[in-house]
Scaffold this motif. Structure first.
Motif, short mmCIF file in Angstrom:
data_model
loop_
_atom_site.label_atom_id
_atom_site.label_comp_id
_atom_site.label_asym_id
_atom_site.label_seq_id
_atom_site.Cartn_x
_atom_site.Cartn_y
_atom_site.Cartn_z
N MET A 195 73.73 21.12 120.65
CA MET A 195 73.44 19.86 119.97
C MET A 195 73.60 19.94 118.45
N GLY A 196 74.22 21.00 117.96
CA GLY A 196 74.39 21.18 116.52
C GLY A 196 74.98 19.97 115.80
N PRO A 197 76.05 19.36 116.30
CA PRO A 197 76.63 18.20 115.59
C PRO A 197 75.65 17.04 115.44
N VAL A 198 74.85 16.78 116.47
CA VAL A 198 73.89 15.68 116.42
C VAL A 198 72.71 16.04 115.53
N VAL A 199 72.21 17.26 115.65
CA VAL A 199 71.09 17.71 114.81
C VAL A 199 71.48 17.65 113.33
N SER A 200 72.71 18.04 113.02
CA SER A 200 73.18 18.00 111.63
C SER A 200 73.30 16.58 111.13
N LEU A 201 73.70 15.67 112.00
CA LEU A 201 73.85 14.27 111.61
C LEU A 201 72.49 13.65 111.26
N TRP A 202 71.47 13.93 112.06
CA TRP A 202 70.13 13.42 111.77
C TRP A 202 69.52 14.16 110.58
N ASP A 203 69.63 15.49 110.58
CA ASP A 203 69.06 16.36 109.55
C ASP A 203 67.59 16.03 109.27
N ILE A 204 66.82 15.85 110.33
CA ILE A 204 65.39 15.55 110.17
C ILE A 204 64.69 16.67 109.40
N ASP A 205 65.08 17.91 109.69
CA ASP A 205 64.44 19.04 109.00
C ASP A 205 64.60 18.92 107.49
N GLY A 206 65.81 18.60 107.05
CA GLY A 206 66.07 18.48 105.62
C GLY A 206 65.28 17.36 104.98
#
Length: 341
Positions: free
Chosen positions: A118-129
């Motif tokens: 799910m890296g592409p989706v996680v990067s798009l959201w970037d909730i952590d950042g």
């Protein structure tokens, strides 16, 4: 979200002598950061000069920098992601090959709820950042078209793993954030088992906790479970003897809010959006660090009904805190859990 636990312990670092002349274990404590989270350690050892806490921190930093991080260019996962689209594939180390085999097994058993692609989706959201204040401006929900495109580059069924050689399709990206702390617990356990002078330890890495051995007074380990509605408070305590791994996933720490709606970082692979199963927190109890971490994420996405069935398949115990504040747990978890009074 991996919410770190409050470890119940008394501060001390003194060596006591028993009547028989043997030294009682000294207690070494440490609070530091590694792998992007707080690491709390309480280690009992007969070597008062032990540097075990420092060595464990070094172990965790090495694990992140050399193996697990998708952001650090010295790590193996970074190299794997850089190989996406390479027809020759990437020859994995034995350690990472084993991890990915286990990831694919949980993906299959959870019917896709747990997915490390799910890296592409996680990067798009970037909730952590956003949650960490690393991004400036106002958070804006990902555009539907961008989200659909990112989802097209996800799915563990697209991976090809043949005799430790991984073929990662172009545009795909592995993200081991959902199991990184669990893997860390397993590595720490290996370290503790090799040091004969360490008689007991309780170590937390973010939302994952390892108990090992015993205290000098023979009392049980106590691990508090946070209340998702009030994370500074506890819903109860797990009372444990010996070696255990405990991982919690929740929607209450790493998140952003838009128009009164909370968007947390636990993404449902089926939708590309933060999971909405009516659950606010999930705690998994098992002997295996990887499984505790992977299952807490999968069970959060699946919800109580399917999540309890999944945990049972792996011999794990699970506790759910629902959004309405109610608690549901597996029958075996009742043996260890005492609710707050």
């Amino acid at each position: 979200m991996k919410k770190f636990f409050c470890v119940v312990a008394v501060c001390a670092a003194t060596v006591f002598c028993c009547g028989c002349g043997e030294k009682r274990p000294a207690k070494i404590q440490s609070v530091d950061t590694a792998m992007g989270t707080v690491i709390q350690q309480s280690i009992y050892t007969t070597d008062e000069l032990s540097n075990g806490a420092e060595e464990i921190l070094d172990l965790l930093r090495e694990l992140e920098e050399q193996e697990l991080s998708r952001r650090i260019d010295t790590s193996e996962i970074w190299a794997v992601n850089a190989s996406a689209g390479n027809k020759e594939g990437y020859m994995l180390s034995p350690q990472l090959a084993e991890v990915l085999e286990k990831c694919l097994d949980v993906w299959k058993q959870s019917e896709g709820a747990f997915d490390v692609t799910m890296g592409p989706v996680v990067s798009l959201w970037d909730i952590d950042g956003w949650a960490a204040g690393e991004r400036e401006g106002t958070f804006v929900l990902p555009e539907d078209e961008l989200l659909r495109d990112a989802l097209e580059h996800c799915g563990s069924e697209k991976l090809q793993l043949n005799e430790s050689r991984l073929y990662l399709p172009e545009g795909m990206m592995l993200d081991l954030g959902a199991v990184g702390k669990g893997i860390a617990l397993d590595r720490i356990l290996e370290y503790l088992e090799k040091d004969e002078k360490i008689t007991g330890a309780i170590i937390s890495a973010g939302g994952s906790v390892l108990t090992f051995g015993e205290k000098p007074d023979g009392s049980d380990w106590k691990v508090s479970i946070a209340n998702p509605a009030e994370p500074s408070e506890s819903i109860g305590v797990l009372t444990l003897a010996g070696q255990w791994c405990i991982s919690t996933s929740g929607d209450y720490e790493r998140y952003v809010e838009v128009d009164g709606v909370r968007y947390h970082h636990i993404i449902n692979p089926a939708t590309g959006y933060p999971a909405d199963s009516g659950v606010s927190g999930v705690t998994v109890l098992t002997k295996d660090g990887f499984l505790s971490d992977a299952l807490s994420t999968a069970c959060f996405i699946l919800g109580p009904e399917k999540g309890t069935v999944l945990a049972a398949q792996y011999g794990a115990e699970v506790l759910f805190v629902n959004r309405d504040g109610s608690i549901r747990m597996s029958d075996g978890m009742r043996k260890y859990f005492q609710g707050a009074k």
